[in-house]
Write an enzyme that holds these catalytic residues in place. Sequence first.
Site, PDB file in Angstrom:
ATOM      1  N   ASP A  68     -17.827  -0.305  35.859  1.00  0.00           N
ATOM      2  CA  ASP A  68     -18.796  -1.389  35.610  1.00  0.00           C
ATOM      3  C   ASP A  68     -20.109  -1.135  36.375  1.00  0.00           C
ATOM      4  OD1 ASP A  68     -16.586  -3.907  34.895  1.00  0.00           O
ATOM      5  OD2 ASP A  68     -15.912  -2.198  36.081  1.00  0.00           O
ATOM      6  N   PHE A  69     -19.984  -0.476  37.539  1.00  0.00           N
ATOM      7  CA  PHE A  69     -21.160  -0.285  38.397  1.00  0.00           C
ATOM      8  C   PHE A  69     -22.137   0.736  37.825  1.00  0.00           C
ATOM      9  CE2 PHE A  69     -18.130  -1.203  42.249  1.00  0.00           C
ATOM     10  CZ  PHE A  69     -17.854  -2.449  41.718  1.00  0.00           C
ATOM     11  N   HIS A 125     -15.009  -5.915  36.806  1.00  0.00           N
ATOM     12  CA  HIS A 125     -14.305  -4.774  37.398  1.00  0.00           C
ATOM     13  C   HIS A 125     -13.263  -4.214  36.427  1.00  0.00           C
ATOM     14  CE1 HIS A 125     -16.202  -6.316  41.012  1.00  0.00           C
ATOM     15  NE2 HIS A 125     -15.792  -5.277  41.707  1.00  0.00           N
ATOM     16  N   GLU A 158     -25.856   3.115  44.278  1.00  0.00           N
ATOM     17  CA  GLU A 158     -25.381   3.903  43.147  1.00  0.00           C
ATOM     18  C   GLU A 158     -26.467   4.798  42.557  1.00  0.00           C
ATOM     19  OE1 GLU A 158     -24.226   0.917  43.817  1.00  0.00           O
ATOM     20  OE2 GLU A 158     -22.059   1.205  43.821  1.00  0.00           O
ATOM     21  N   GLU A 178     -18.727   5.829  47.789  1.00  0.00           N
ATOM     22  CA  GLU A 178     -18.527   4.733  48.738  1.00  0.00           C
ATOM     23  C   GLU A 178     -17.066   4.685  49.183  1.00  0.00           C
ATOM     24  OE1 GLU A 178     -20.016   1.344  46.518  1.00  0.00           O
ATOM     25  OE2 GLU A 178     -21.893   2.436  46.162  1.00  0.00           O
TER      26      GLU A 178
END
Lengths: 341, 325
Positions: free
Chosen positions: B85-86, B129, B60, B29
């Site tokens: 974190d994602f 984050h 993701e 991204e």
Amino acid sequence: MTEDNTATATVVGEGAPQLTTRLSLFRRMTELRVFEKRVYDIFLQGLVKGTTHLSLGQEAIAAGFGEAMRSDDWTFATYRGHAHTVSRGVPFAPIMAELMGRRGGLMAGKGGSMHLTSVEHGMMGSYAIVGAHIPIATGAAFSAKYRKSGQVSVCFFGDGTTNIGAFHEALNFAAVWKLPIVFVCENNLYMEYTAISAVTAVEHPAADRAGAYGLERIIVDGNDADAMYEIANKTLDRARVGGGPSLIEALTYRHAGHSRADPGKYRPDEEVAAWIAKDPIPNYRKRLLDAGVDESVLDRIEKEVAESVDIATELAKASPPPGEDLILKDLWSDGSSTWRN
Amino acid sequence: MAELSLREAVARAIAQEMRRDPNVVFLGEDVAAAGGVFKTTTGLLEEFGPERVIDTPISEQAILGTIMGAAMTGLRPIAEIMYSDFFAVCWDLVVNQMAKTRYMTNGQVSLPLVMKTGNGGGLRFGAQHSQSIENWAMAVPGIKVVMPSTPVDLVGLFAASVRDDDPVLFLEQKALYTVKGDVPDGDVCFELGKAVVRRMGADAAVVTIGTMVPRALEAAEILAKEHGIDLTVIDLRSLIPLDTACILEHVVRTGRLFTVEENPRVVGWGAEVTSIVADECFFDLDAPLVRITTPYIPLPSAGELEDKTIPSVELIVETILKRMV
Ligand SMILES: Cc1ncc(C[n+]2csc(CCOP(=O)(O)OP(=O)(O)O)c2C)c(N)n1
Ligand SMILES: [Mg+2]
């Protein structure tokens, strides 16, 4: 199909395929039927542990694509993947041995029924986390486009799978990048034990979502091998010449339960009876006879298939257990599972 | 030779690999036209074009699925997951798909891919984050876990990760992006699984990685100057593979072990390290094994709170002083 759907569905089934192709489709469906019935039997005999998910009743879809795909195209399937593995030309015996957990299995017993894979046949895996393989199949299509190889990625999944996020992410990706991929939803009306209509906002779980990704709305009779072969050719050709992805919803029904020995009691008797009447194989047999095929030709195909499944079953039974030497092998590309020195 | 920040080293590393191998592609991204949210990938689109450096939607699962499918069919893809974190929204692709596929298929499938990501805290981004996911990943058989602490290591370890035939999680510590260091010209490629001794001392072995490396080194200088304590500081550089031999050598030599870990305490990587040490060189130890870690909490945002949460130079000094007696 409702009136409304017929109106918007892509018309298929006009020109019939050549006779040799139709005989091949008949042979393929017969192979899948006889093989899956045998798997059910040996599961009940306790020769297959764990689980199985059969494609009985859904054979026309795997047969149509198996017939139409180029040998270097890729198949990505779900845990209901025996049929797609057979239809890519993987021999019966190693599949059967894998189900039985034997050394001679396709993956020497390390994968099992839900993970059949044979890279040399373009069978790029059977995946047991609902929806996960849709982005992976999309990645293979990305690679084909990047390398300009002309290969097409074909991804099979169920109606229930259209409700998981990975499906939507992957469709958008494939559409944005015009990737050479065909998404095939085998709508057998149930996600496990729940009717798809009870848990989905639209009537046609795949086709009614196609427009959201700029794709054509395609509904096809998934019990008609000629129609499946035709739509397979059309969508594979489109993908191969840079026309981008297609999403097909093939209407079908599984004759057996969801998995193992599930009797499928959650389905109304009339519904089951109506779909048994639409069984893809006897109907196709009749169609071939009506077209002038001599019955002895079909009888011979059935006999040959039955014999080869018998032989494969015996070969698989004769294969030894996997052997403990495999346990710590092949986590990494160097063949080891070493994580420290 | 050029002096680069760790941030600049990222684009240097990716470019080196893309020039070398046309099968290397890079997606994520905002990585192409915008050059990345951390400005780590500036210039790559211009040099390699939109077929190889690709902006993706916020998907993701599709990003990781795409690199997996591409890797199994002949490419050597790199994906960026913006913040580590994602990974929680695409963890299935990592733990069930990438990690298991080679094993399940009896070695039929190779997955030469790299997942790079901004990891760890220290920037006041708050709990969603700032995660340290090294211990999540280390718990999954089949994923290599790499974390550089210097610009040259970033380049050399990244190159090794791209050239590796297995899936690699490449953790870029956001708190280290401004750290500077020399990076040689030409091809830079190191070996995965080799720790580096950053400081040699006789009194104890401090084992650490990533953002904690410069902090442990600073603490070691203070302890040497003010208290006469002479520490060895080991930068592990990767957790899988783990350079156990290096750890054991220096623990045996000094008789003591401290780990300094950014991940939350419970089942942090140091738990594995201390268990190996306790098992394999117990009789060489002069003192209990001590872990200095972030506590068992999500990270708070405000500077005062975050600084008292992640192990700081002061906490390292204080703990070592207390436990050396
Ligand atoms: C992520 C995830 N959720 C739930 C399951 C359990 N599960 C396995 S198959 C299945 C039903 C899938 O239905 P459908 O997509 O229609 O495929 P079918 O089994 O009918 O071929 C479910 C819920 C799973 N394997 N993965
Ligand atoms: Mg279904």
